[in-house]
Design a protein around this motif. Sequence first.
Motif, PDB file in Angstrom:
ATOM      1  N   ILE A   1       0.835  -1.212   0.000  1.00 47.69           N
ATOM      2  CA  ILE A   1       0.000   0.000   0.000  1.00 47.69           C
ATOM      3  C   ILE A   1       0.865   1.256   0.000  1.00 47.69           C
ATOM      4  N   ILE A   2       0.490   2.195  -0.852  1.00 47.41           N
ATOM      5  CA  ILE A   2       1.141   3.508  -0.842  1.00 47.41           C
ATOM      6  C   ILE A   2       0.113   4.516  -0.356  1.00 47.41           C
ATOM      7  N   LYS A   3       0.559   5.333   0.593  1.00 46.46           N
ATOM      8  CA  LYS A   3      -0.361   6.317   1.168  1.00 46.46           C
ATOM      9  C   LYS A   3       0.082   7.710   0.749  1.00 46.46           C
ATOM     10  N   ILE A   4      -0.893   8.545   0.421  1.00 49.37           N
ATOM     11  CA  ILE A   4      -0.587   9.946   0.094  1.00 49.37           C
ATOM     12  C   ILE A   4      -1.518  10.804   0.945  1.00 49.37           C
ATOM     13  N   SER A   5      -0.983  11.849   1.545  1.00 45.43           N
ATOM     14  CA  SER A   5      -1.847  12.728   2.347  1.00 45.43           C
ATOM     15  C   SER A   5      -1.440  14.170   2.127  1.00 45.43           C
ATOM     16  N   GLY A   6      -2.445  15.027   1.991  1.00 47.97           N
ATOM     17  CA  GLY A   6      -2.146  16.455   1.844  1.00 47.97           C
ATOM     18  C   GLY A   6      -2.991  17.080   0.757  1.00 47.97           C
ATOM     19  N   PRO A   7      -2.821  18.379   0.568  1.00 48.09           N
ATOM     20  CA  PRO A   7      -3.713  19.106  -0.346  1.00 48.09           C
ATOM     21  C   PRO A   7      -3.645  18.650  -1.800  1.00 48.09           C
ATOM     22  N   GLU A   8      -2.506  18.058  -2.201  1.00 45.54           N
ATOM     23  CA  GLU A   8      -2.358  17.664  -3.604  1.00 45.54           C
ATOM     24  C   GLU A   8      -2.711  16.193  -3.841  1.00 45.54           C
ATOM     25  N   ALA A   9      -3.107  15.490  -2.771  1.00 47.36           N
ATOM     26  CA  ALA A   9      -3.273  14.030  -2.885  1.00 47.36           C
ATOM     27  C   ALA A   9      -4.265  13.650  -3.984  1.00 47.36           C
ATOM     28  N   LEU A  10      -5.423  14.323  -4.019  1.00 47.69           N
ATOM     29  CA  LEU A  10      -6.449  13.933  -5.002  1.00 47.69           C
ATOM     30  C   LEU A  10      -5.993  14.267  -6.421  1.00 47.69           C
ATOM     31  N   LYS A  11      -5.313  15.410  -6.537  1.00 50.25           N
ATOM     32  CA  LYS A  11      -4.849  15.814  -7.865  1.00 50.25           C
ATOM     33  C   LYS A  11      -3.800  14.817  -8.386  1.00 50.25           C
ATOM     34  N   ILE A  12      -2.908  14.424  -7.485  1.00 49.59           N
ATOM     35  CA  ILE A  12      -1.871  13.462  -7.892  1.00 49.59           C
ATOM     36  C   ILE A  12      -2.528  12.153  -8.333  1.00 49.59           C
ATOM     37  N   ALA A  13      -3.533  11.729  -7.569  1.00 46.77           N
ATOM     38  CA  ALA A  13      -4.229  10.481  -7.916  1.00 46.77           C
ATOM     39  C   ALA A  13      -4.896  10.622  -9.283  1.00 46.77           C
ATOM     40  N   ALA A  14      -5.514  11.776  -9.493  1.00 45.03           N
ATOM     41  CA  ALA A  14      -6.207  11.988 -10.766  1.00 45.03           C
ATOM     42  C   ALA A  14      -5.231  11.958 -11.934  1.00 45.03           C
ATOM     43  N   THR A  15      -4.010  12.455 -11.706  1.00 45.63           N
ATOM     44  CA  THR A  15      -3.016  12.483 -12.776  1.00 45.63           C
ATOM     45  C   THR A  15      -2.477  11.091 -13.101  1.00 45.63           C
ATOM     46  N   LEU A  16      -2.352  10.268 -12.050  1.00 41.47           N
ATOM     47  CA  LEU A  16      -1.679   8.975 -12.253  1.00 41.47           C
ATOM     48  C   LEU A  16      -2.619   7.797 -12.455  1.00 41.47           C
ATOM     49  N   PHE A  17      -3.865   7.949 -12.071  1.00 47.47           N
ATOM     50  CA  PHE A  17      -4.758   6.782 -12.061  1.00 47.47           C
ATOM     51  C   PHE A  17      -5.662   6.766 -13.288  1.00 47.47           C
ATOM     52  N   ARG A  18      -5.792   5.590 -13.866  1.00 48.99           N
ATOM     53  CA  ARG A  18      -6.740   5.398 -14.976  1.00 48.99           C
ATOM     54  C   ARG A  18      -7.692   4.301 -14.544  1.00 48.99           C
ATOM     55  N   SER A  19      -8.922   4.659 -14.357  1.00 49.87           N
ATOM     56  CA  SER A  19      -9.860   3.634 -13.913  1.00 49.87           C
ATOM     57  C   SER A  19     -10.283   2.776 -15.097  1.00 49.87           C
TER      58      SER A  19
END
Length: 491
Positions: A37-55
């Motif tokens: 598991i990789i955890k990300i926390s902070g104001p940019e977390a959702l943006k980073i996920a949106a940039t890297l994740f392809r559902s």
Amino acid sequence: MLLKEGGPHKRRFTHQIMKTATIAAVATPPGIGGVGIIKISGPEALKIAATLFRSCKNDNNTRKADRGHLLPINFQSHRLYYGHIVDPETENSADEVLLAAMPAPRSYTREDVIEIQAHGGAAALSVILALVLRQGARMAEPGEFTQRAFMNGRIDLTQAEAVIDIINARTETALKIAANQVSGQLKITVENIRSNLLDVLVHIEAAIDFPEDISDILSMTDLKAKLHREVAVPIVDLMQNYREGCIYRDGLKLAIVGCPNVGKSSLLNCLLKRDRAIVSPFPGTTRDLIEDSFQIQGVPVTITDTAGLHEAEDPIEKIGIQKARECLKTADVILQVIDGSEEITADDYEIFSFFCGKPLIVVVNKIDLVLDRKTVAPKVTAHWDAPLTVEVSALNGDGIDHLKGCIADAVALKPQDVHHDTVIPNLRHQRALEKCHRNVLSAINALEENRTIELVALDIQEAVGRFDEILGLNVDNDIFEKIFSRFCIGK
Ligand code: GDP
């Protein structure tokens, strides 16, 4: 001072720890596992996920992650998304993952949090982490996620400390104590006593500010009684739980000592129920310390088989004996093994004299070779003054359960007393409670001796400060850093 009180959801910070950087870390232990598991926390977390994740809706395994669509930043909270983490420059998939989004404030840190469940190999996780860091997150420091949970008012310092206790718990009882503290039991207990103390302070300050208007102010006798009943007594109750708690949390240290060939290694193996140490009929086989762990009544026990304490010429054996002496100094209970089938030697007795004052159990081993067991006790009491003696056979296991019971008695273990709601302070809390107790006793004395009421107020204010230290409302920077340095990265 690090913090000033500012309500549960909003604390004011004066320290550089108040960072708004987005942090990331691998939260699972290093090594190979099914899932990492990789955890990300902070104001940019959702943006980073949106940039890297392809559902992706369908489970296809093509390397190019062109199946999916970008995750909208305002995706649903606490829902698991299936897809791929990609390098946004090439759209190449790094791994097939499940992604959980926990927007603030409904997350561990109360910040926006993303958890990526990938395959558990070191390469897959480091590639994903590198992609996350490239998007502007920085590596989390040890304990930084929990530190943020504390900073953002989700937990107090006692609960943060309990998180590390949960991670380190080696037995079910230790886990129960830590889980209880995470749920806030210690915090509630401390807050209650603190509130009683503040109540007394209000009356004392009113007596200072409005000496002529005493109709609403409790009499000094009542205040004294209140301080005793609602503050001093509960503090003592809490402090009494400390020693027991230490044993359950930190475990018990046992050391086995005795002359060569009496059966020390055999006893270690017997207690561990496996062949950990080499057993041989030749003296001097164990030259170094051998350490392992087992449990007695829910208490984690670290047991060390020492090289004995005899005079030795061999330089390696000498080092082992020196190490044995050091280990024996810190042991909670010493098991001195003697050979019950032989006469007691001067060396046996010399070892015993070395440990005066420590809980020591004389383990009379090789009892299977003794024809008349009635002869054993007089032999021992002729040399030892009122020893706690247990007869065992490390060869066939006779007497081993009785020995475990005696070890528990020697340290006064009462596992039945550790209920799910038992509140047990740690060393830091205990030190603060001791100081607080001294302040409260001093305030009670001052009231008894009719000393100036301002002195009473000072003592009570100091006592309140001690509770603030426990709760983390007012903590020195070095203490704070020490607490979080015990954590691993990713927690
Ligand atoms: P250490 O040097 O004190 O660690 O002793 P060991 O555990 O290596 O044992 C020395 C010898 O005593 C070995 O041959 C063991 O098999 C034997 N021994 C140990 N415990 C017992 C026991 O309870 N009964 C009998 N009969 N022999 C034992």
